[in-house]
Design a protein around this motif. Structure first.
Motif, PDB file in Angstrom:
ATOM      1  N   GLY A 107       0.788  -1.229   0.000  1.00 27.84           N
ATOM      2  CA  GLY A 107       0.000   0.000   0.000  1.00 27.84           C
ATOM      3  C   GLY A 107       0.816   1.274   0.000  1.00 27.84           C
ATOM      4  O   GLY A 107       0.260   2.367   0.182  1.00 27.84           O
ATOM      5  N   PHE A 108       2.124   1.187  -0.247  1.00 24.58           N
ATOM      6  CA  PHE A 108       2.986   2.364  -0.158  1.00 24.58           C
ATOM      7  C   PHE A 108       2.668   3.417  -1.217  1.00 24.58           C
ATOM      8  O   PHE A 108       2.681   4.617  -0.940  1.00 24.58           O
ATOM      9  N   ASP A 109       2.371   2.991  -2.444  1.00 22.92           N
ATOM     10  CA  ASP A 109       2.180   3.949  -3.539  1.00 22.92           C
ATOM     11  C   ASP A 109       1.016   4.905  -3.267  1.00 22.92           C
ATOM     12  O   ASP A 109       1.135   6.113  -3.496  1.00 22.92           O
ATOM     13  N   SER A 110      -0.095   4.370  -2.779  1.00 23.98           N
ATOM     14  CA  SER A 110      -1.241   5.248  -2.501  1.00 23.98           C
ATOM     15  C   SER A 110      -0.957   6.161  -1.312  1.00 23.98           C
ATOM     16  O   SER A 110      -1.389   7.321  -1.273  1.00 23.98           O
ATOM     17  N   TYR A 111      -0.212   5.652  -0.343  1.00 23.84           N
ATOM     18  CA  TYR A 111       0.193   6.481   0.805  1.00 23.84           C
ATOM     19  C   TYR A 111       1.106   7.614   0.341  1.00 23.84           C
ATOM     20  O   TYR A 111       0.918   8.778   0.722  1.00 23.84           O
ATOM     21  N   GLU A 113       1.256   8.984  -2.515  1.00 25.33           N
ATOM     22  CA  GLU A 113       0.462   9.942  -3.292  1.00 25.33           C
ATOM     23  C   GLU A 113      -0.279  10.901  -2.368  1.00 25.33           C
ATOM     24  O   GLU A 113      -0.403  12.102  -2.662  1.00 25.33           O
ATOM     25  N   THR A 114      -0.760  10.395  -1.242  1.00 27.58           N
ATOM     26  CA  THR A 114      -1.511  11.231  -0.299  1.00 27.58           C
ATOM     27  C   THR A 114      -0.623  12.260   0.384  1.00 27.58           C
ATOM     28  O   THR A 114      -0.959  13.444   0.459  1.00 27.58           O
ATOM     29  N   VAL A 115       0.549  11.827   0.891  1.00 30.66           N
ATOM     30  CA  VAL A 115       1.362  12.740   1.700  1.00 30.66           C
ATOM     31  C   VAL A 115       2.111  13.783   0.867  1.00 30.66           C
ATOM     32  O   VAL A 115       2.632  14.753   1.428  1.00 30.66           O
ATOM     33  N   LYS A 116       2.121  13.625  -0.440  1.00 34.13           N
ATOM     34  CA  LYS A 116       2.836  14.622  -1.261  1.00 34.13           C
ATOM     35  C   LYS A 116       2.194  16.002  -1.161  1.00 34.13           C
ATOM     36  O   LYS A 116       2.833  17.019  -1.438  1.00 34.13           O
ATOM     37  N   ASP A 117       0.915  16.054  -0.756  1.00 36.87           N
ATOM     38  CA  ASP A 117       0.219  17.332  -0.618  1.00 36.87           C
ATOM     39  C   ASP A 117       0.466  18.000   0.738  1.00 36.87           C
ATOM     40  O   ASP A 117      -0.042  19.092   0.984  1.00 36.87           O
ATOM     41  N   TYR A 118       1.228  17.324   1.630  1.00 35.30           N
ATOM     42  CA  TYR A 118       1.412  17.852   2.981  1.00 35.30           C
ATOM     43  C   TYR A 118       2.830  18.388   3.178  1.00 35.30           C
ATOM     44  O   TYR A 118       3.599  17.889   3.995  1.00 35.30           O
ATOM     45  N   SER A 119       3.174  19.402   2.440  1.00 37.05           N
ATOM     46  CA  SER A 119       4.498  20.007   2.606  1.00 37.05           C
ATOM     47  C   SER A 119       4.569  20.690   3.967  1.00 37.05           C
ATOM     48  O   SER A 119       3.557  21.165   4.497  1.00 37.05           O
ATOM     49  N   ALA A 169       1.731   4.520  12.726  1.00 35.82           N
ATOM     50  CA  ALA A 169       2.193   3.236  12.171  1.00 35.82           C
ATOM     51  C   ALA A 169       2.829   3.432  10.797  1.00 35.82           C
ATOM     52  O   ALA A 169       3.835   2.791  10.466  1.00 35.82           O
ATOM     53  N   ASN A 170       2.246   4.318   9.985  1.00 39.04           N
ATOM     54  CA  ASN A 170       2.821   4.620   8.661  1.00 39.04           C
ATOM     55  C   ASN A 170       4.266   5.093   8.779  1.00 39.04           C
ATOM     56  O   ASN A 170       5.139   4.677   8.009  1.00 39.04           O
ATOM     57  N   LEU A 171       4.540   5.991   9.727  1.00 37.03           N
ATOM     58  CA  LEU A 171       5.888   6.532   9.899  1.00 37.03           C
ATOM     59  C   LEU A 171       6.896   5.438  10.246  1.00 37.03           C
ATOM     60  O   LEU A 171       8.018   5.425   9.740  1.00 37.03           O
ATOM     61  N   ALA A 172       6.482   4.523  11.133  1.00 34.75           N
ATOM     62  CA  ALA A 172       7.389   3.444  11.531  1.00 34.75           C
ATOM     63  C   ALA A 172       7.725   2.543  10.346  1.00 34.75           C
ATOM     64  O   ALA A 172       8.879   2.149  10.150  1.00 34.75           O
ATOM     65  N   MET A 173       6.709   2.219   9.535  1.00 34.23           N
ATOM     66  CA  MET A 173       6.959   1.362   8.369  1.00 34.23           C
ATOM     67  C   MET A 173       7.762   2.094   7.304  1.00 34.23           C
ATOM     68  O   MET A 173       8.608   1.500   6.621  1.00 34.23           O
ATOM     69  N   LEU A 174       7.516   3.388   7.160  1.00 34.36           N
ATOM     70  CA  LEU A 174       8.218   4.189   6.158  1.00 34.36           C
ATOM     71  C   LEU A 174       9.731   4.169   6.389  1.00 34.36           C
ATOM     72  O   LEU A 174      10.519   4.163   5.434  1.00 34.36           O
ATOM     73  N   GLY A 405       2.922  -5.437   6.570  1.00 32.54           N
ATOM     74  CA  GLY A 405       2.351  -4.231   7.147  1.00 32.54           C
ATOM     75  C   GLY A 405       1.620  -3.438   6.084  1.00 32.54           C
ATOM     76  O   GLY A 405       2.058  -3.369   4.931  1.00 32.54           O
ATOM     77  N   LEU A 406       0.503  -2.834   6.458  1.00 35.81           N
ATOM     78  CA  LEU A 406      -0.339  -2.134   5.486  1.00 35.81           C
ATOM     79  C   LEU A 406      -0.312  -0.624   5.713  1.00 35.81           C
ATOM     80  O   LEU A 406      -0.703  -0.128   6.769  1.00 35.81           O
ATOM     81  N   PHE A 407       0.186   0.113   4.715  1.00 35.51           N
ATOM     82  CA  PHE A 407       0.116   1.579   4.743  1.00 35.51           C
ATOM     83  C   PHE A 407      -1.330   2.022   4.534  1.00 35.51           C
ATOM     84  O   PHE A 407      -2.062   1.430   3.731  1.00 35.51           O
TER      85      PHE A 407
END
Length: 536
Positions: A107-111, A113-119, A169-174, A405-407
């Protein structure tokens, strides 16, 4: 629990307290640890003195902020965009762990894509943290050899609490900061045996060891063991039960060791629900504010009057040994339940807590290798699947419980209500060091003498505007009502934010907190209520 289970397959703390001393960086978010979890707070201080870096993310200037290398003092209710901004920097600067993401997650690609808008520049406007501080925190976390994320109810007690946990959880997997010594995601439990209660099935959707009631195999196993046909769909959460009592759907309730009249949001709603019940049983060690509504009060034994086990926040199972005889007519909880069950036609012929534990572990893979004999020698951490297994210091070393693990892409959600002209302040609630939950025990002890009454923390600038002095009494009003309390002027809270605890029946702040719930976990939004403050 809901968020971590969705991301990792398990909702438990991934590490041990020992790991706090072994990590290179601690990120503490939404936790006033030294007051709410003083043992963990002391461990963090020790780790910092030993050389670990510390990032504190909290709206208040808590004690650990003075130990921190970086304090991100965000606006209340802006956890989600800040966590997404940290991820944005890590991805933008190529600091993420490609190998870990490729081999152990999905699920990394969709994640991404989402965070690119959060500069950081965009998020700084939302959360009030300078963009460069966000970038610095992201780099520190990503570049650390081992990093631990610790959080509590400043993340979970929102109408988007599950999203907050998923973002952590996303941050830890990232970054791959999970599944090893000194690295992981660690929710600190709010009371001494909350983990154990959940492990034993004290949730509406699972049996022991998180075996789901709607899993046909698990349901069949427990139905066979207990000799009855068990329900195949999850029950109601706490808030849903009180809603059911108000609507007339639920006629009777049995409350054990819980004081919702003080601890639950919009508490007048709770009182009305209890009054509407046909029959209420309360089982407790003292006549609590909730017990006063009961038709029958069953006196339970305290921890010192019974045998058993507690499982703490690091999944550590420990023996509890009877130190004194039961006082008066009180009995251990398991004896009371067994007697009530027998009167209702279902014989529970247990002779000891150990006998119940043996039945439980025969049905629960994560506890299967834990016995009283082993616990006499030392405590053990689950999962412990066999009698020769040493227990598990940290989770997810080779793979996640769910496999990969699921993003989860996490959009920004705001609290259910915002400060406005009529209610210009943000009210946050929490705990005091010298008190415990609703004060049922701590206020009856010498410890309670240190803080005999509560106060409302308010910033000096707000105090000047309202012409308040230390010790003045004020009325705190939200859309649900008002309570009266004295003020303490302090720069611990930022301008526009006030803070108090929920320990005191004299100033029952949960009468005015927000009952809006997270749609997945059903956790109420106790950490954000729009309020107005008036001098009395």
């Amino acid at each position: 629990m809901a968020g971590l289970a969705a991301a990792f397959g398990s909702g438990a703390m991934t590490n041990s307290f020992e790991d706090i001393m072994e990590t290179d960086l601690i990120v503490l978010i939404g936790s006033n640890t030294t007051e709410s979890h003083p043992v963990a707070g002391y461990k963090i201080k020790q780790a910092v003195k030993k050389g670990a870096k510390l990032i504190v993310i909290d709206p208040r200037n808590i004690e650990l902020a003075s130990y921190a290398d970086l304090h991100l003092q965000l606006k209340p209710g802006t956890n989600l965009p800040l966590l997404n901004a940290l991820a944005h920097v890590i991805i933008e600067e190529g600091l993420y762990n490609e190998e870990f993401i490729r081999e152990r997650t999905e699920g990394f690609d969709s994640y991404k894509e989402t965070v690119k808008d959060y500069s950081p520049e965009a998020v700084a406007e939302i959360c009030g943290v300078p963009a460069e501080k966000i970038r610095e925190a992201a780099r520190m976390y990503a570049k650390a050899s081992r990093a631990m994320l610790l959080y509590t109810m400043g993340i979970t007690q929102f109408s988007f609490g599950t999203y907050g946990v998923l973002a952590v959880a996303n941050l830890a997997m990232l970054t791959g900061h999970i599944g090893k010594d000194g690295a992981g995601v660690n929710p600190l439990r709010g009371q001494n045996n909350v983990q154990g209660a959940c492990d034993m099935g004290g949730l509406p959707n699972v049996f022991t060891g998180y075996q789901r009631v709607d899993d046909p195999k698990a349901n069949e196993k427990f139905s066979k063991a207990w000799g009855v046909k068990l329900p195949e769909k999850p029950g109601l959460t706490l808030g849903e039960m009180f809603d059911g009592a108000l609507s007339g759907k639920i006629k009777a309730m049995y409350i054990m060791g819980e004081n919702p009249v003080l601890s639950d949001p919009d508490a007048r709603h709770i009182e009305h629900a209890l009054e509407k019940l046909d029959f209420l049983v309360v089982q407790d060690i003292f006549l609590t504010e909730t017990a006063k509504y009961a038709d029958v009060v069953l006196p339970a034994a305290t921890f010192a009057e019974k045998d058993g086990t507690f499982t703490n926040t690091e999944r550590r199972v420990q023996r509890v040994r009877k130190a004194i005889p039961c006082v008066g007519e009180s009995k251990p909880d398991w004896e009371i339940i067994s007697l009530v069950a027998a009167k209702m036609g279902y014989p529970m012929n247990y002779q000891s807590a150990e006998e119940i534990f043996e039945e439980m572990r025969s049905l629960t893979p994560s506890y299967a290798g834990i016995t009283y004999e082993r616990l006499e020698k030392k405590s053990l951490q689950w999962p412990c699947p066999a009698p020769d297994h040493p227990g598990t210091k940290f989770l997810h070393s080779d793979k996640f419980v769910r496999g990969k693990g699921l993003f989860h892409p996490i959009p920004f959600r705001e609290p259910e209500e915002k400060p406005d002209h009529e209610y210009p302040f943000t009210l946050i609630t929490g705990r005091r060091l010298y008190h415990y939950h609703t004060g049922t025990m701590s206020r009856r002890s010498m410890m309670g003498e240190h803080v005999p009454e509560d106060h409302l923390e308010i910033n000096p600038e707000d105090a000047r505007t309202l012409k308040l002095s230390d010790g003045d009494r004020v009325r705190v009003t939200t859309r649900r009502g008002n309570v009266e309390i004295k003020v303490a002027i302090t720069d611990k809270v930022p301008v526009g934010t006030v803070f108090t605890s929920f320990h005191f029946f004299e100033s029952p702040v949960n009468q005015v907190t927000n009952p809006a719930r997270d749609p997945m976990a059903k956790t109420p939004e106790l950490k954000f209520s729009a309020a107005k403050i008036e001098k009395i």
